[in-house]
Write a protein that holds these residues in place. Structure first.
Motif, short mmCIF file in Angstrom:
data_model
loop_
_atom_site.label_atom_id
_atom_site.label_comp_id
_atom_site.label_asym_id
_atom_site.label_seq_id
_atom_site.Cartn_x
_atom_site.Cartn_y
_atom_site.Cartn_z
N ASP A 20 0.79 -1.28 -0.09
CA ASP A 20 0.06 0.04 0.01
C ASP A 20 0.82 1.18 0.01
N LEU A 21 1.27 1.73 -1.18
CA LEU A 21 2.32 2.80 -1.33
C LEU A 21 1.64 4.30 -0.78
N PRO A 22 0.37 4.47 -1.05
CA PRO A 22 -0.14 5.85 -0.52
C PRO A 22 0.07 5.96 1.09
N LEU A 23 -0.15 4.61 1.77
CA LEU A 23 -0.16 4.56 3.32
C LEU A 23 1.21 4.63 3.90
N ARG A 24 2.19 3.97 2.98
CA ARG A 24 3.39 3.86 3.27
C ARG A 24 4.17 5.40 3.07
N LEU A 25 3.70 6.22 2.13
CA LEU A 25 4.37 7.54 1.93
C LEU A 25 3.60 8.41 2.86
N HIS A 26 2.51 8.41 3.26
CA HIS A 26 1.69 9.00 4.42
C HIS A 26 2.52 8.74 5.82
N LEU A 27 2.92 7.66 5.96
CA LEU A 27 3.86 7.24 7.29
C LEU A 27 5.17 7.83 7.02
#
Length: 426
Positions: A20-27
């Protein structure tokens, strides 16, 4: 919810959904905002590994790498001493340093996250001089000769050469029988030579070290000989120990047929180690295996080295039944006539029998997929598999026949001649 608690929750979610790239970048963004740049770089690096062209990830990486590193807090002594002197001017980095090597530059930036190249991990111990057992795999064999089906003639020869003297120390002393010695197993591929060597070690309660050509060869002059010596030293330190020389024809090929000087030197080193010139071989039992004993240097087979030769043939009926039962023990079977299968597999090696069971299982599974109804492995599956699986021992038998007819000097291959005559192949 505090930012740290939210970061922990997002990290747990990332563990469950690593793609889940969006979640990883948000983190990663939250980590940057919290001043945890090293952890942010690790998360962005994972994102770029999955999507190298992701612009948001690239921007975050630039932000993370461009963030200023805060200076360390001054010590009490430094604070009382007044302002620190100006730092000396930095000398230009020499050619080939981090400035010219992009990998080295990234290595410096990510030093807190990614270990440097060619460096040991933090928990890896420093090498200890003379401690080579952590390099070579010294095993404790758990199988016994009773776990080997059939092969009664081979077991009897092993009992005479190794196991009997070990179990009877008083008789061994009376008859002057040494615990050193070597024996070479030969025969078609896939017939259990390695398994038999492990069983001998288990029967003796000895350690087991397996040595192959890849454990010894090195591109630098002299290193191959040193590697071979260190393997023998490991066996001597762990005596009683079975040292198993797998594919001994590769290590000890006929020197008259070897054009490489390095391989000739390696062969000479093997002879010296077997003679115990650089250390006592008492308690070191050398078992060698080869498919082509006719390619082994005759010097290796002289008395005191690999002086005993044992033929390991394709499994007999008793052994074939034991092998089939072993490979079917955890599979769903019904109505299989093992007696019929055993009778139809006379030329098959142990590896061939394992492949036969695998093929029969494939047929049953394919039929279950087509019909939509799961069924057991049945005799019809083995009948089909027997038409497909061909004995891998036949090419070896053809070569062995020529050797038995024209190269049996001194009766070395008398056992092979007797077997071929019994099978009417000679």
């Amino acid at each position: 919810m505090s930012s740290d608690a939210l970061i922990e929750s997002l990290s747990a979610a990332i563990d469950a959904r690593p793609d889940d790239l969006p979640l990883r970048l948000h983190l990663a963004t939250m980590l940057l905002d919290a001043g945890r740049g090293g952890e942010a770089i690790a998360q962005v690096g994972q994102a770029l590994a999955r999507d190298p062209g992701n612009e948001q990830a690239q921007a975050l990486m630039q932000r993370a790498l461009g963030a200023a590193v805060p200076p360390p807090p001054p010590t009490p002594d430094a604070a009382s001493a007044g302002p620190a002197p100006a730092a000396p001017a930095q000398r230009p980095a020499p050619a080939g340093a981090a400035g010219d090597d992009p990998l080295a530059a990234y290595e410096q930036e990510l030093a807190d996250v990614v270990p440097p190249r060619f460096a040991r991990a933090g928990d890896e111990p420093e090498p200890v001089a003379g401690d080579h057992d952590r390099v070579y795999d010294v095993e404790t064999a758990t199988i016994r000769l009773a776990d080997v089906g059939g092969m009664s003639a081979v077991k009897e020869r092993l009992e005479l050469a190794f196991l009997g003297p070990l179990r009877n120390p008083q008789l061994r002393k009376m008859y002057g029988k040494s615990l050193r010695g070597g024996l070479m197993l030969y025969g078609p591929p896939g017939c259990g030579k390695t398994f038999l060597a492990r069983a001998v070690a288990g029967e003796m309660g000895a350690k087991f070290i397996s040595l192959s050509i890849v454990d010894v060869l090195d591109m630098w002059m002299g290193n191959s000989e040193r590697n071979l010596h260190e393997l023998f030293q490991a066996a001597r330190r762990n005596a009683p120990c079975v040292l198993f020389l797998d594919e001994v024809d590769a290590l000890g090929h006929k020197r008259s047929q070897v054009s490489s000087s390095s391989m000739r030197t390696l062969g000479n080193q093997l002879l010296a180690e077997l003679d115990g010139m650089e250390g006592s071989n008492e308690g070191v039992f050398v078992l060698a295996a080869t498919n082509t004993p006719w390619d082994v240097d005759p010097a290796l087979r002289r008395p005191g080295r690999l002086d005993r030769v044992v033929l390991v043939l394709p499994p007999d009926a008793e052994a074939r039944r034991a092998i089939l039962e072993y490979h079917l023990r955890e599979r769903p079977i019904a109505g299989i006539d093992l007696h019929k299968v055993v009778a139809a597999t006379e030329d098959l090696s142990g590896a061939d029998l394992a492949h036969l069971c695998e093929t029969a299982a494939e047929y049953a599974m394919a039929d279950s997929v087509r019909s939509g109804e799961v069924r057991m492995i049945e005799q019809r599956d083995f009948d089909r598999a027997l038409k497909e699986v061909r004995p891998s021992t036949r090419p070896w038998m053809s070569t062995a026949r020529n050797v038995a007819m024209f190269a049996n000097e001194g009766g070395v291959y008398d056992d092979l001649v007797a077997y071929l005559k019994k099978r009417k192949l000679l």
